[in-house]
Design a protein around this motif. Sequence first.
Motif, mmCIF file in Angstrom:
data_model
loop_
_atom_site.group_PDB
_atom_site.id
_atom_site.type_symbol
_atom_site.label_atom_id
_atom_site.label_comp_id
_atom_site.label_asym_id
_atom_site.label_seq_id
_atom_site.Cartn_x
_atom_site.Cartn_y
_atom_site.Cartn_z
ATOM 1 N N TYR A 11 5.924 4.867 -6.397
ATOM 2 C CA TYR A 11 7.036 4.142 -7.028
ATOM 3 C C TYR A 11 8.344 4.662 -6.472
ATOM 4 O O TYR A 11 8.504 4.777 -5.280
ATOM 5 N N ASN A 12 9.254 5.067 -7.328
ATOM 6 C CA ASN A 12 10.573 5.492 -6.867
ATOM 7 C C ASN A 12 10.602 6.956 -6.421
ATOM 8 O O ASN A 12 11.612 7.421 -5.902
ATOM 9 N N PHE A 66 -1.640 -2.263 4.478
ATOM 10 C CA PHE A 66 -0.520 -3.204 4.512
ATOM 11 C C PHE A 66 0.527 -2.771 5.530
ATOM 12 O O PHE A 66 1.100 -3.599 6.237
ATOM 13 N N MET A 121 -4.321 1.054 0.344
ATOM 14 C CA MET A 121 -3.605 -0.219 0.406
ATOM 15 C C MET A 121 -2.325 -0.074 1.222
ATOM 16 O O MET A 121 -2.003 -0.936 2.036
ATOM 17 N N ASN A 143 17.300 1.871 8.891
ATOM 18 C CA ASN A 143 16.462 0.700 9.208
ATOM 19 C C ASN A 143 15.419 1.025 10.267
ATOM 20 O O ASN A 143 14.610 1.924 10.054
ATOM 21 N N GLY A 180 18.835 4.078 1.292
ATOM 22 C CA GLY A 180 18.220 2.815 1.678
ATOM 23 C C GLY A 180 17.055 3.040 2.624
ATOM 24 O O GLY A 180 16.347 4.045 2.530
ATOM 25 N N SER A 181 16.862 2.108 3.552
ATOM 26 C CA SER A 181 15.708 2.152 4.449
ATOM 27 C C SER A 181 16.023 2.939 5.699
ATOM 28 O O SER A 181 17.128 2.871 6.227
ATOM 29 N N ARG A 195 0.394 -5.634 8.079
ATOM 30 C CA ARG A 195 1.415 -6.601 7.685
ATOM 31 C C ARG A 195 2.785 -6.215 8.259
ATOM 32 O O ARG A 195 3.377 -6.971 9.022
ATOM 33 N N HIS A 196 3.266 -5.046 7.913
ATOM 34 C CA HIS A 196 4.623 -4.685 8.323
ATOM 35 C C HIS A 196 4.716 -4.476 9.828
ATOM 36 O O HIS A 196 5.571 -5.042 10.496
ATOM 37 N N TRP A 199 11.203 3.887 4.365
ATOM 38 C CA TRP A 199 11.332 2.557 3.756
ATOM 39 C C TRP A 199 10.451 2.567 2.505
ATOM 40 O O TRP A 199 9.392 3.189 2.479
ATOM 41 N N GLU A 200 10.858 1.840 1.485
ATOM 42 C CA GLU A 200 10.102 1.852 0.233
ATOM 43 C C GLU A 200 8.670 1.368 0.432
ATOM 44 O O GLU A 200 7.746 1.861 -0.220
ATOM 45 N N HIS A 201 8.448 0.447 1.378
ATOM 46 C CA HIS A 201 7.090 -0.064 1.555
ATOM 47 C C HIS A 201 6.134 1.043 2.018
ATOM 48 O O HIS A 201 4.927 0.901 1.896
ATOM 49 N N TYR A 235 5.854 2.967 -1.959
ATOM 50 C CA TYR A 235 6.110 2.453 -3.307
ATOM 51 C C TYR A 235 4.865 2.204 -4.126
ATOM 52 O O TYR A 235 4.832 2.480 -5.322
ATOM 53 N N LEU A 236 3.799 1.684 -3.504
ATOM 54 C CA LEU A 236 2.590 1.321 -4.255
ATOM 55 C C LEU A 236 1.987 2.520 -4.967
ATOM 56 O O LEU A 236 1.386 2.381 -6.030
#
Lengths: 224, 276
Positions: free
Chosen positions: B231-232, B49, B45, B200, B179-180, B53-54, B222-224, B227-228
């Motif tokens: 997670y963290n 994605f 996934m 970024n 962060g990202s 998507r991104h 980046w978390e995307h 993350y799925l």
Amino acid sequence: MLRAQASRLARPALLFARDMASATQLNLPDLPYDYGALEPVIIGEIMELHHKKHHQAYVNGANTALEQYQEAQHKGDVSKMIALQPALKFNGGGHLNHSMFWQMLCPPKEYEPPAGALEQAIEAEFGALEALQKQFNAKAAGVQGSGWCWLAFNSEVKNLVIATTANQDPLQPTTGLIPVLGVDVWEHAYYLQYKNVRPDYLKKIWEVVNWKECGRRYQEAIGK
Amino acid sequence: MKLSLWLAVLAVAAAAFPHGAAAQNFTLPSLPYETDAFEPSIDNMTMTFHWTRHTNAFVTNLNSQVLVKCPELNGKSLLELVLAVGAKCNSWNERRGWGKRAARDGCLTIPTECETLVRNNAGGFWNHGLFFLHNLAPAGTQKYSDDASEELQTAIWEAFSDYDTLKANFSAAAAGVFGSGWAWLVTDDDGKLSIVTTPNQDNPLFANAPAKGWPILGLDVWEHAYYLKYYNVRASYIAAFFDVINWKGVSAVYAAAKDGSYGSIDVLKPAANFED
């Protein structure tokens, strides 16, 4: 004689303990509701991870940075103190931001629209709540990478503004603006449920905004 | 079709594009592998994605915003756009050019109204092109010792003394991004390797990059990107990434950078090792 010796040893130990005890110790605050209480707007899985893992990590990171900072301070190591500032801002900011965030949300069945002084200020500044939400969401969707979007009080010009911050930069310490409402737009705040569609998360989150808490913050801000 | 109809179509196209040229839109390439081939390192996934998507969002923004707001950027390659981020072009730069590096000849000025859009979207598209098409290979298909070129292994030995140290240092850098952002293994013109991070969708090719270099390997933190499945726990994702690196692809990019032809690498075309 033994007692005298013991108390001679005890005194520096006590002073040391006193110093260490005065080091700031941050703690993870409890949520004012269950993890699943914000469903279907934010699923319980996200709330639990967000609170137990992400917020906890900021607390731990901030405590570590604060401990190291105090150590450096004792030694007069200014260079080290400065080097620790990004970690303090990031983790301390993360703790401040999330502590506020949990309070700024409420279960959907407890939702009440803005009232009193805050309601008037929103109308004066934006015309209507819907207009605020539209502007807010546009700015929040536009945050590049990780960050927060805020409805805030500008105490210099005495009006409400919408502002964004990057990463975990805390609003008031970095800009002087006083937070009234904050929305976390880090991907961890919504990804498991909304995937990459941040605008959907932003549309829904208004259903769980605790306007009572925001109103309280606004009252406090204008009172200053 | 009737000639008159063709002329009408051309007239409409010409009207839509005031400079007379049709917008040379970017397109999202096809992945040279199955998206479910990266388990257990990266889940299906996320692979899907992340690309459809991104990464696709950068393509959409480049075409619908950058090329529309700043049509003079039409026809510029993705690399040209990326190299131009933050560039301060003046006649001195143009006279001097950028010397031996073909990718840097000349100086492109990005109009102010497109600066942020180019930074985020050309940067983002470039970064993901390198990552997906040159840095990733399905699980179990490559090993550092077999598939990294001798040239690259020597450079790693010189900079980090061994693979494990490279892994440890790269992982620490990737974990430390607030962060990202991205972690990069970059090379200078002489083949010397170092690790840099960027926030970024910035990358070390930007004209105003605080730490410059030719990226040969990048990791999206980046978390995307994780993350799925993770997670963290970013650290677990970083560790797992090392099992799906396309060392052949990385070696090819390194070789091009070292012999002055980094511009010959098209990040939007899958690495040559996928042609086998």
